[in-house]
Design an enzyme around this catalytic site. Structure first.
Site, short mmCIF file in Angstrom:
data_model
loop_
_atom_site.label_atom_id
_atom_site.label_comp_id
_atom_site.label_asym_id
_atom_site.label_seq_id
_atom_site.Cartn_x
_atom_site.Cartn_y
_atom_site.Cartn_z
N SER A 22 -5.21 11.03 5.92
CA SER A 22 -4.54 11.25 4.64
C SER A 22 -4.02 9.90 4.17
O SER A 22 -4.75 8.91 4.15
CB SER A 22 -3.42 12.28 4.80
OG SER A 22 -2.75 12.48 3.58
N TYR A 74 -5.89 10.99 -6.87
CA TYR A 74 -5.93 10.62 -5.46
C TYR A 74 -4.78 11.27 -4.70
O TYR A 74 -4.97 11.84 -3.61
CB TYR A 74 -5.85 9.09 -5.33
CG TYR A 74 -5.86 8.59 -3.90
CD1 TYR A 74 -7.05 8.55 -3.18
CD2 TYR A 74 -4.70 8.14 -3.29
CE1 TYR A 74 -7.06 8.09 -1.86
CE2 TYR A 74 -4.70 7.68 -1.99
CZ TYR A 74 -5.89 7.65 -1.28
OH TYR A 74 -5.89 7.20 0.02
N LYS A 122 -4.92 14.09 -1.58
CA LYS A 122 -4.32 13.90 -0.25
C LYS A 122 -3.30 14.99 0.06
O LYS A 122 -3.18 15.42 1.22
CB LYS A 122 -3.70 12.50 -0.14
CG LYS A 122 -4.73 11.37 -0.15
CD LYS A 122 -5.76 11.53 0.97
CE LYS A 122 -6.71 10.35 1.06
NZ LYS A 122 -7.71 10.51 2.14
#
Length: 275
Positions: free
Chosen positions: A134, A148, A152
């Site tokens: 992650s 993004y 994650k």
């Protein structure tokens, strides 16, 4: 005891450093990349310990083939490291549906489909270790990285669900939360097709910080990541979450403190009840 590893995203950066470290320790590694020829040097340096496989995690057939390659080469998989990912830059309003879908296809759906492909092997073995790379962005939102960051956060939720579902089968799960690493991440950022001038104050500052990561002497090295993950693989009881790098620890500690404080304030104020 020698372990069998399957690692995605090994053409450069964290994946390459990890594969090289594991091979040097005598581990058996299936290193993957979208273009397997980029791994020729790694294979040549570690004959017998490393085999290469072409893998685009967006391709379900290649995911299945990579697991089969690991079984054929080494008889199974002990540790899967879902490392392949990229960063889509842009604020919430700037990122299109297509750009958002592409970000999730690689960063979320890819690890999901590959882990799903290896789970039958682990059920048969009654053991396995799924490692999801992650980021501090999996818990700390960063402006200019909405897609993004969302990907994650999603990876961490999926990994926690897997831990709850497959623990009784001997499957262990670890979420790695690296801070900033000198990997060329910023050079591979995908910029949104459409930019909005009103977000320049946010975008320019964040983009400058990201592009400066590779030039800072204090930035974390891929070798640090490789060392931590190598040691993680030797643990009988690995943690569910593992920050990597002092900057990661600082970001996450602040995030935990802020969430706890906000939670306490909401509960104390009674906003969670209906009057």
């Amino acid at each position: 005891m020698t372990k069998r590893w399957l690692i995605t995203g090994c053409s450069s950066g964290l994946g390459l450093a990890l594969a090289a470290r594991l091979a040097a320790e005598g581990e058996q590694v299936v290193a993957t990349a979208r273009r397997s020829e980029t791994l020729d040097g790694l294979v040549a340096r570690h004959p017998g310990n490393v085999v290469a496989a072409a893998l685009d995690v967006r391709d379900p057939e290649q995911c299945t083939a990579a697991v089969e390659r690991a079984v054929d080469a080494f008889g199974g998989v002990d540790v899967l490291v879902n490392n392949a990912a990229y960063g889509q830059f842009g604020t919430f309003e700037e990122v299109s549906d297509a750009e958002l879908a592409a970000q999730f296809d690689t960063n979320v759906f890819g690890p999901w489909r590959l882990t799903r492909a290896v789970l039958p092997v682990w059920r048969a073995q009654q053991r396995g270790h799924a490692v999801f790379v992650s980021s501090v962005a999996g818990m700390v939102p960063f402006p200019g990285l909405a897609a993004y960051t969302a990907s994650k956060f999603a990876v961490e939720g999926a990994a926690e669900s897997l831990a709850a579902e497959a623990g009784h089968l001997g499957v262990k799960v670890t979420i790695l939360q690296p801070g900033g690493f000198a990997t060329g991440y910023s050079a591979n950022l995908v910029m949104p097709e459409h930019r909005i001038a009103d977000y320049v104050p946010v975008n320019d500052g964040m983009l400058g910080a990201l592009r400066g990561m590779n030039t800072k002497a204090e930035i974390n090295s891929p070798e640090l990541f490789a060392d931590v993950v190598w040691r993680l693989g030797q643990m009988d009881a690995p943690p569910l979450r593992l920050p990597i790098g002092p900057d990661s620890e600082a970001f996450l500690e602040s995030a935990y403190d802020a969430r706890r404080s906000e939670y306490d304030q909401v509960i104390k104020a009674g906003h969670h009840t209906v009057s």
